[in-house]
Scaffold this active site. Structure first.
Site, short mmCIF file in Angstrom:
data_model
loop_
_atom_site.label_atom_id
_atom_site.label_comp_id
_atom_site.label_asym_id
_atom_site.label_seq_id
_atom_site.Cartn_x
_atom_site.Cartn_y
_atom_site.Cartn_z
N GLU A 41 36.23 74.10 70.09
CA GLU A 41 35.13 75.01 69.39
C GLU A 41 34.55 74.27 68.41
OE1 GLU A 41 36.93 78.47 67.35
OE2 GLU A 41 35.12 78.69 65.91
N ARG A 45 28.31 75.04 61.59
CA ARG A 45 28.20 75.00 60.27
C ARG A 45 27.40 73.84 59.67
NH1 ARG A 45 34.67 76.07 59.25
NH2 ARG A 45 34.82 77.68 60.63
N LYS A 130 39.93 86.75 67.90
CA LYS A 130 40.28 85.70 66.71
C LYS A 130 40.78 86.57 65.53
CE LYS A 130 37.78 82.16 64.08
NZ LYS A 130 37.27 80.82 64.17
C1 3PG Z 1 37.66 78.79 61.63
O1 3PG Z 1 36.36 78.85 61.66
O2 3PG Z 1 38.27 79.45 62.47
C2 3PG Z 1 38.39 78.39 60.45
O3 3PG Z 1 37.48 77.53 59.73
C3 3PG Z 1 39.53 77.37 60.75
O4 3PG Z 1 40.16 77.42 59.47
P1 3PG Z 1 41.06 76.19 59.00
O5 3PG Z 1 40.06 75.15 58.50
O6 3PG Z 1 41.82 76.78 57.97
O7 3PG Z 1 41.83 75.71 60.20
#
Ligand code: 3PG
Length: 217
Positions: A41, A45, A130
């Protein structure tokens, strides 16, 4: 059409990847694949996110299923699909992304953070969501409680997951896949230390395999 649920069931571990320089994308994908993970994924960003999706989609190998994450509006959804993303992920339920995906037959994994949002997603026909930010909204305890009221809803928790707590999530009946960025540390990427990423990927898959001694819902 492949569903988001089928993608998650196959993946079991979903690396949430943020690319800052396009040149990082291919070696990162190669390292994940060496560690046994051929799903990604790629978040939207950063400025490089979309171009990285395009580059990886063109390369085809080694990523078998390429998704775009942090998709927050229809324009991003369209751009990501045109760049080659095969599924879209949002941290919450984004109505216009949901509508775009329905219209175009693109698998969509929306995010939820409460029981009410989970019920809303099932009412819209989603069988997988999710859960973000999983660690902050109650962690494994929240997911277990969610399974007791919505046993048919498969979840992919992300947010605050790492090699140390991964097993607590992966063993739960409703967890079909566990995602996060711990697999792809920015420092390792910047330093070109792709061996670390390969090791993190294979370690994560082993932990999940050991924890999931059951048939996914
Ligand atoms: C996401 O978009 O799923 C999150 O940024 C993942 O979270 P993490 O950086 O704490 O793994």
């Amino acid at each position: 059409m492949t569903s988001a649920l089928a993608i998650l069931q196959r993946a079991r571990v979903m690396p949430v990847v943020t690319i800052n320089r396009i040149e990082e994308a291919k070696p990162l994908a190669d390292a994940l694949a060496q560690g046994g993970i051929d799903v990604m994924e790629v978040t939207l960003r950063t400025d490089a996110g979309l171009a990285a999706i395009e580059e990886l989609a063109k390369a085809g190998d080694p990523i078998r299923t390429l998704g775009a994450g942090t998709v927050l509006c229809e324009g991003q959804a369209r751009a990501a699909v045109e760049a080659g993303a095969e599924f879209l992920v949002s941290p919450g339920m984004v109505a216009e992304v949901q509508a775009y995906c329905r219209r175009h037959g693109v698998p969509y994994l929306p995010g939820i953070a409460t029981v009410t949002e989970a019920i809303g997603a099932t009412a819209l026909g989603y069988d997988a969501v999710k859960v973000f930010p999983a660690g902050s909204v109650g962690g494994p305890g929240f997911l277990e409680a969610l399974a007791s009221v919505l046993p048919g809803l498969a979840v992919c928790p992300t947010g605050g997951i790492n090699a140390g707590n991964l097993a607590e999530y992966a063993r739960l009946a409703n967890v079909v896949c566990v995602g996060g960025s711990w697999l792809v540390p920015q420092l390792a990427i910047r330093q070109g230390n792709f061996r670390t990423i390969e090791d993190l990927a294979s370690q994560a898959l082993n932990i999940v395999r050991e924890s999931q001694q059951r048939t996914p819902p």
